[in-house]
Design an enzyme around this catalytic site. Structure first.
Site, PDB file in Angstrom:
ATOM      1  CG  HIS A 174      -2.160  -1.154   1.059  1.00  0.00           C
ATOM      2  ND1 HIS A 174      -2.262  -1.852   2.296  1.00  0.00           N
ATOM      3  CD2 HIS A 174      -2.684  -1.672   0.108  1.00  0.00           C
ATOM      4  CE1 HIS A 174      -3.207  -2.752   1.806  1.00  0.00           C
ATOM      5  NE2 HIS A 174      -3.468  -2.609   0.469  1.00  0.00           N
ATOM      6  CD  GLU A 177      -0.582   0.619   4.391  1.00  0.00           C
ATOM      7  OE1 GLU A 177      -1.914   0.776   4.145  1.00  0.00           O
ATOM      8  OE2 GLU A 177      -0.003  -0.298   4.383  1.00  0.00           O
ATOM      9  CG  HIS A 266       0.375  -3.393   5.277  1.00  0.00           C
ATOM     10  ND1 HIS A 266      -0.433  -3.272   4.194  1.00  0.00           N
ATOM     11  CD2 HIS A 266       1.000  -4.845   5.115  1.00  0.00           C
ATOM     12  CE1 HIS A 266      -0.497  -4.288   3.510  1.00  0.00           C
ATOM     13  NE2 HIS A 266       0.405  -5.207   3.662  1.00  0.00           N
ATOM     14  CD  GLU A 342      -1.711  -3.147   9.338  1.00  0.00           C
ATOM     15  OE1 GLU A 342      -2.112  -3.653   8.475  1.00  0.00           O
ATOM     16  OE2 GLU A 342      -1.300  -1.944   9.150  1.00  0.00           O
TER      17      GLU A 342
HETATM   18  C1  GEM Z   1      -4.625  -4.798   5.869  1.00  0.00           C
HETATM   19  S1  GEM Z   1      -4.583  -6.411   6.317  1.00  0.00           S
HETATM   20  C2  GEM Z   1      -5.963  -6.664   6.954  1.00  0.00           C
HETATM   21  C3  GEM Z   1      -6.155  -7.701   7.944  1.00  0.00           C
HETATM   22  N1  GEM Z   1      -7.372  -8.104   8.553  1.00  0.00           N
HETATM   23  C4  GEM Z   1      -7.518  -8.793   9.365  1.00  0.00           C
HETATM   24  N2  GEM Z   1      -8.451  -9.014   9.958  1.00  0.00           N
HETATM   25  N3  GEM Z   1      -6.620 -10.126   9.367  1.00  0.00           N
HETATM   26  C5  GEM Z   1      -5.476  -4.520   4.511  1.00  0.00           C
HETATM   27  O1  GEM Z   1      -4.865  -5.142   3.624  1.00  0.00           O
HETATM   28  O2  GEM Z   1      -6.612  -4.255   4.595  1.00  0.00           O
HETATM   29  C6  GEM Z   1      -3.444  -4.220   5.846  1.00  0.00           C
HETATM   30  C7  GEM Z   1      -3.223  -2.827   5.600  1.00  0.00           C
HETATM   31  O3  GEM Z   1      -4.000  -2.241   4.788  1.00  0.00           O
HETATM   32  O4  GEM Z   1      -2.668  -2.276   6.323  1.00  0.00           O
HETATM   33 ZN    ZN Z   2      -1.437  -1.533   4.149  1.00  0.00          ZN
END
Ligand code: GEM
Ligand code: ZN
Length: 382
Positions: A174, A177, A266, A342
């Protein structure tokens, strides 16, 4: 008599720039909008330069379309970042009124930059790759191409000898980020330290590193998608050379070399904490993988106050994982420890920094702790 202030010039025609000027006629109250990703409705990332500031004067900027952004609820508690030199970034007082995000600066200089997070410039990426390739044992294992033809470097630290664990870290699927590539710079920094932990790690494992998965999106100031409007972290079941060459490249290399652990780096717009998400919803999830995830999280918590396990995404129900995500797809395919890491666009509220919030420097420091965590786990991964 009110002094007549210089009119402002606002520019975003540079690497990762993103803003639209709605009304800059009042240099004390400027109305702006964030531009959507190319070929996508996603938007949240902003980054622009202001010239003509009056030192000592308070200048206010309003992102009038903030509430319609991809994560419209994420502006509460968020503070924009500013810099006079693009090296030293600091948070500025910001308010979200349910519609617009506004922030202000009492100018110290006539020029300043503003962004959603401390940008990681492409020029710095190129320097990072060059610096990494100067390190002993680091090689450019393969080079992919983005939709627009930008290089996607896959680096390997280690000799690929049989029996060594293969630890993969990829970043910035992304593109907005930017903390993700700051993290990867921290990986290279820790490798360069060549301290006893790194020597222990590399005696048993090789690191496979993709510091930037989405160079087109980063360059164009996107939040979420590549130049074909594809969310790369939803492309891991149907990657194609045409729509998602970035993921197609990474998956091809993973199949070629194998994966014993995977971390997809991310940033998160809403949650003011550093956390991980994992593979509990995968069909092939096992107690072994659950134990590895727990071991990783427990060890990382011990190593740094800039990680926690209380806050994060809702766990997936068994068998309900979205398999188009990198973390889930790689964990399932390679039956390995696989995590999404994250970092916050806001701050890590467990150890807040009032001046910078979460920052590039803290992203880099976290990377060192993650490598140290992995160094202690190489024997357990298989
Ligand atoms: C997220 S990862 C989402 C993961 N969700 C769960 N419940 N495991 C995405 O791609 O939406 C990563 C991000 O965007 O930072
Ligand atoms: Zn992301």
């Amino acid at each position: 008599m009110t002094a007549t202030l210089t009119s402002l010039h606002i520019d975003c025609d540079f690497d990762a720039g993103n803003i639209q000027v709605l009304d800059a006629s009042d240099p004390c109250r400027v109305h702006l909008a964030i531009r959507p990703d190319t070929h996508s409705d996603h938007f949240q990332w902003f980054y622009f330069k202001v010239s003509g500031l009056t030192p000592g004067q308070v200048h206010r900027f309003s992102l009038d379309n903030a509430s319609q952004s991809s994560y419209g609820n994420a502006w509460s508690g968020y503070q924009a970042v500013a810099s006079y030199d693009r090296n030293d970034w600091f948070r500025v007082p910001s308010q979200f009124n349910g519609q617009a995000l506004s922030f202000e600066i009492q100018a110290r200089e006539t020029e300043a930059w503003f962004a959603y997070f401390e940008p990681y410039p492409r020029a710095r990426h190129n320097q990072l790759i060059d610096r990494a390739l100067q390190l002993p044992g680091v090689e450019l294992l393969a080079s992919g191409r983005s939709v627009q033809g930008r290089d996607i470097a896959l680096l390997r630290a280690g000799d690929g000898a049989p029996g060594k664990r293969k630890l993969w870290l990829i970043a910035q699927q992304h593109p907005g980020e930017h903390m993700a590539e700051w993290f990867m710079e921290g990986v290279i920094d820790r490798l360069q330290s060549n301290d006893s932990v790194i020597r222990q790690l590399l005696a048993r494992a090789d690191l496979y590193l993709i510091p930037n998965m989405n160079p087109d999106g980063a360059f164009h100031g996107h939040l979420r998608t590549n130049f074909k409007g594809k969310d790369l972290n939803r492309a891991w079941q149907d990657a194609s050379v045409e729509a998602s060459p970035e993921v197609f490249f990474a998956q091809t290399q993973m199949q070629r070399y194998g994966v014993d652990a995977f971390i997809d780096v991310h940033g998160d717009e809403e949650i003011p904490h550093v956390f991980t998400a994992a593979c509990e919803g995968n069909p092939g999830y096992t107690p072994r993988l659950a134990a590895l995830e727990e071991q990783f999280r427990t060890a990382l918590c011990r190593l740094t106050p800039d990680f926690q396990t209380t806050y994060g995404y809702t766990r997936d129900q068994p068998g309900q994982a979205n398999m188009t995500l990198a973390c889930n797809a790689v964990g399932e395919t390679h039956d390995c420890l696989s995590l999404t890491l994250e970092m916050p666009f806001k701050d890590h509220d467990d150890a807040p920094d009032a001046v910078t919030g979460w920052s590039g420097k803290r992203s880099k420091a976290l990377a060192g702790a993650v490598l140290e965590t992995l160094a202690g786990m190489t024997g357990a991964l298989r």
